[in-house]
Design a protein around this motif. Structure first.
Motif, PDB file in Angstrom:
ATOM      1  N   PHE A  51       0.832  -1.201   0.000  1.00 14.74           N
ATOM      2  CA  PHE A  51       0.000   0.000   0.000  1.00 14.74           C
ATOM      3  C   PHE A  51       0.868   1.253   0.000  1.00 14.74           C
ATOM      4  N   ASN A  52       1.984   1.206   0.708  1.00 15.59           N
ATOM      5  CA  ASN A  52       2.809   2.376   0.996  1.00 15.59           C
ATOM      6  C   ASN A  52       3.324   3.062  -0.268  1.00 15.59           C
ATOM      7  N   ASN A  53       3.361   4.401  -0.196  1.00 18.80           N
ATOM      8  CA  ASN A  53       3.883   5.261  -1.261  1.00 18.80           C
ATOM      9  C   ASN A  53       3.067   5.193  -2.552  1.00 18.80           C
ATOM     10  N   HIS A  54       1.783   4.879  -2.443  1.00 18.95           N
ATOM     11  CA  HIS A  54       0.924   4.808  -3.622  1.00 18.95           C
ATOM     12  C   HIS A  54      -0.432   5.431  -3.326  1.00 18.95           C
ATOM     13  N   VAL A  55      -1.121   5.811  -4.392  1.00 18.88           N
ATOM     14  CA  VAL A  55      -2.511   6.258  -4.309  1.00 18.88           C
ATOM     15  C   VAL A  55      -3.337   5.195  -5.020  1.00 18.88           C
ATOM     16  N   TRP A  56      -4.354   4.705  -4.328  1.00 22.60           N
ATOM     17  CA  TRP A  56      -5.250   3.669  -4.870  1.00 22.60           C
ATOM     18  C   TRP A  56      -6.599   4.318  -5.112  1.00 22.60           C
ATOM     19  N   GLU A  57      -7.206   4.018  -6.258  1.00 19.72           N
ATOM     20  CA  GLU A  57      -8.414   4.722  -6.670  1.00 19.72           C
ATOM     21  C   GLU A  57      -9.506   3.745  -7.101  1.00 19.72           C
ATOM     22  N   TYR A  58     -10.731   4.049  -6.669  1.00 20.82           N
ATOM     23  CA  TYR A  58     -11.919   3.302  -7.095  1.00 20.82           C
ATOM     24  C   TYR A  58     -12.870   4.302  -7.744  1.00 20.82           C
ATOM     25  N   VAL A  59     -13.315   4.004  -8.967  1.00 20.45           N
ATOM     26  CA  VAL A  59     -14.234   4.887  -9.683  1.00 20.45           C
ATOM     27  C   VAL A  59     -15.460   4.087 -10.091  1.00 20.45           C
ATOM     28  N   ASN A  60     -16.638   4.649  -9.795  1.00 18.29           N
ATOM     29  CA  ASN A  60     -17.909   4.052 -10.206  1.00 18.29           C
ATOM     30  C   ASN A  60     -18.786   5.193 -10.714  1.00 18.29           C
ATOM     31  N   GLY A  61     -18.775   5.399 -12.024  1.00 16.55           N
ATOM     32  CA  GLY A  61     -19.532   6.509 -12.608  1.00 16.55           C
ATOM     33  C   GLY A  61     -18.946   7.835 -12.173  1.00 16.55           C
ATOM     34  N   SER A  62     -19.766   8.664 -11.545  1.00 14.31           N
ATOM     35  CA  SER A  62     -19.290   9.975 -11.094  1.00 14.31           C
ATOM     36  C   SER A  62     -18.734   9.935  -9.668  1.00 14.31           C
ATOM     37  N   PHE A  63     -18.747   8.755  -9.038  1.00 18.43           N
ATOM     38  CA  PHE A  63     -18.274   8.598  -7.663  1.00 18.43           C
ATOM     39  C   PHE A  63     -16.853   8.034  -7.673  1.00 18.43           C
ATOM     40  N   LYS A  64     -15.961   8.623  -6.862  1.00 16.99           N
ATOM     41  CA  LYS A  64     -14.576   8.170  -6.789  1.00 16.99           C
ATOM     42  C   LYS A  64     -14.090   8.195  -5.335  1.00 16.99           C
ATOM     43  N   ILE A  65     -13.310   7.180  -4.975  1.00 15.07           N
ATOM     44  CA  ILE A  65     -12.638   7.120  -3.670  1.00 15.07           C
ATOM     45  C   ILE A  65     -11.145   7.010  -3.944  1.00 15.07           C
ATOM     46  N   THR A  66     -10.343   7.795  -3.232  1.00 14.24           N
ATOM     47  CA  THR A  66      -8.895   7.631  -3.309  1.00 14.24           C
ATOM     48  C   THR A  66      -8.355   7.303  -1.924  1.00 14.24           C
ATOM     49  N   LEU A  67      -7.403   6.371  -1.898  1.00 10.68           N
ATOM     50  CA  LEU A  67      -6.695   6.002  -0.673  1.00 10.68           C
ATOM     51  C   LEU A  67      -5.227   6.325  -0.908  1.00 10.68           C
ATOM     52  N   SER A  68      -4.733   7.368  -0.262  1.00 10.79           N
ATOM     53  CA  SER A  68      -3.329   7.766  -0.388  1.00 10.79           C
ATOM     54  C   SER A  68      -2.580   7.218   0.819  1.00 10.79           C
ATOM     55  N   CYS A  69      -1.583   6.374   0.554  1.00 16.54           N
ATOM     56  CA  CYS A  69      -0.850   5.716   1.637  1.00 16.54           C
ATOM     57  C   CYS A  69       0.589   6.189   1.654  1.00 16.54           C
ATOM     58  N   ASP A  70       1.058   6.621   2.831  1.00 16.47           N
ATOM     59  CA  ASP A  70       2.424   7.107   2.977  1.00 16.47           C
ATOM     60  C   ASP A  70       2.890   6.884   4.407  1.00 16.47           C
ATOM     61  N   ASN A  71       3.935   6.088   4.555  1.00 21.91           N
ATOM     62  CA  ASN A  71       4.556   5.843   5.864  1.00 21.91           C
ATOM     63  C   ASN A  71       3.555   5.426   6.932  1.00 21.91           C
ATOM     64  N   SER A  72       2.803   4.387   6.656  1.00 18.68           N
ATOM     65  CA  SER A  72       1.830   3.787   7.578  1.00 18.68           C
ATOM     66  C   SER A  72       0.660   4.699   7.906  1.00 18.68           C
ATOM     67  N   LYS A  73       0.407   5.709   7.075  1.00 18.77           N
ATOM     68  CA  LYS A  73      -0.761   6.567   7.227  1.00 18.77           C
ATOM     69  C   LYS A  73      -1.556   6.526   5.931  1.00 18.77           C
ATOM     70  N   MET A  74      -2.877   6.536   6.063  1.00 17.29           N
ATOM     71  CA  MET A  74      -3.767   6.511   4.914  1.00 17.29           C
ATOM     72  C   MET A  74      -4.681   7.730   4.965  1.00 17.29           C
ATOM     73  N   THR A  75      -4.854   8.369   3.801  1.00 16.12           N
ATOM     74  CA  THR A  75      -5.805   9.465   3.670  1.00 16.12           C
ATOM     75  C   THR A  75      -6.875   9.020   2.680  1.00 16.12           C
ATOM     76  N   CYS A  76      -8.107   9.056   3.132  1.00 13.40           N
ATOM     77  CA  CYS A  76      -9.242   8.618   2.319  1.00 13.40           C
ATOM     78  C   CYS A  76     -10.049   9.849   1.906  1.00 13.40           C
ATOM     79  N   LYS A  77     -10.256   9.987   0.579  1.00 15.29           N
ATOM     80  CA  LYS A  77     -11.029  11.108   0.044  1.00 15.29           C
ATOM     81  C   LYS A  77     -12.153  10.570  -0.828  1.00 15.29           C
ATOM     82  N   PHE A  78     -13.288  11.278  -0.808  1.00 17.85           N
ATOM     83  CA  PHE A  78     -14.459  10.929  -1.616  1.00 17.85           C
ATOM     84  C   PHE A  78     -14.739  12.073  -2.593  1.00 17.85           C
ATOM     85  N   PHE A  79     -15.072  11.725  -3.836  1.00 17.57           N
ATOM     86  CA  PHE A  79     -15.365  12.712  -4.867  1.00 17.57           C
ATOM     87  C   PHE A  79     -16.675  12.353  -5.565  1.00 17.57           C
TER      88      PHE A  79
END
Length: 138
Positions: free
Chosen positions: A44-72
């Motif tokens: 997971f580390n040092n990467h951004v993981w993305e899920y897209v379903n139509g106009s909905f998107k989730i990103t999981l940004s992982c860096d040094n054992s921390k995750m930031t979750c954003k919804f669009f």
């Protein structure tokens, strides 16, 4: 006799290299085996993981054992962005499968994951209460 001594020396050198690569704290993923020191890589580390379903998107940004979750929605970031430490558990196949625990996802419950491959994974599938969602590396 000389062959046994040479083999013994090579074996000791190989073991010392492996153990020196394993040192460290929890989950970061900077050495060959990850910072966990438990024989797996934090994919997971040092990467951004993305899920897209139509106009909905989730990103999981992982860096040094921390995750930031954003919804669009329609490209607009929605309220509720969270950042939290994550922990990998029950890791198998050198980090390809296991469980991740983070307050950002699945209400902090352990979530099973499986990467599509160990070297340079392109996707990770996570199971949320019986539903599988595949995130793609961005």
């Amino acid at each position: 006799m000389k062959k046994k001594i040479i083999f013994g020396c090579l074996f000791i050198i190989a073991i010392s290299i492996i153990f020196s690569a394993c040192g460290g704290g929890g989950g970061g993923g900077s050495s060959i085996f990850g910072a966990s020191g438990l024989g797996y890589t934090d994919l997971f580390n040092n990467h951004v993981w993305e899920y897209v379903n139509g106009s909905f998107k989730i990103t999981l940004s992982c860096d040094n054992s921390k995750m930031t979750c954003k919804f669009f929605i329609d490209g607009v970031e929605q309220p509720g962005t969270t950042t939290s430490s994550y922990e990998l558990k029950d890791v198998k196949e050198l980090g390809k499968t296991g469980k991740i625990k983070c307050q950002c996802i699945n209400s902090g419950a352990e979530t099973e994951f499986a990467f599509n491959k160990l070297i340079a994974p392109e996707t990770v599938t996570m199971n949320f209460n019986g539903t599988s969602i595949t995130f793609t590396k961005k």
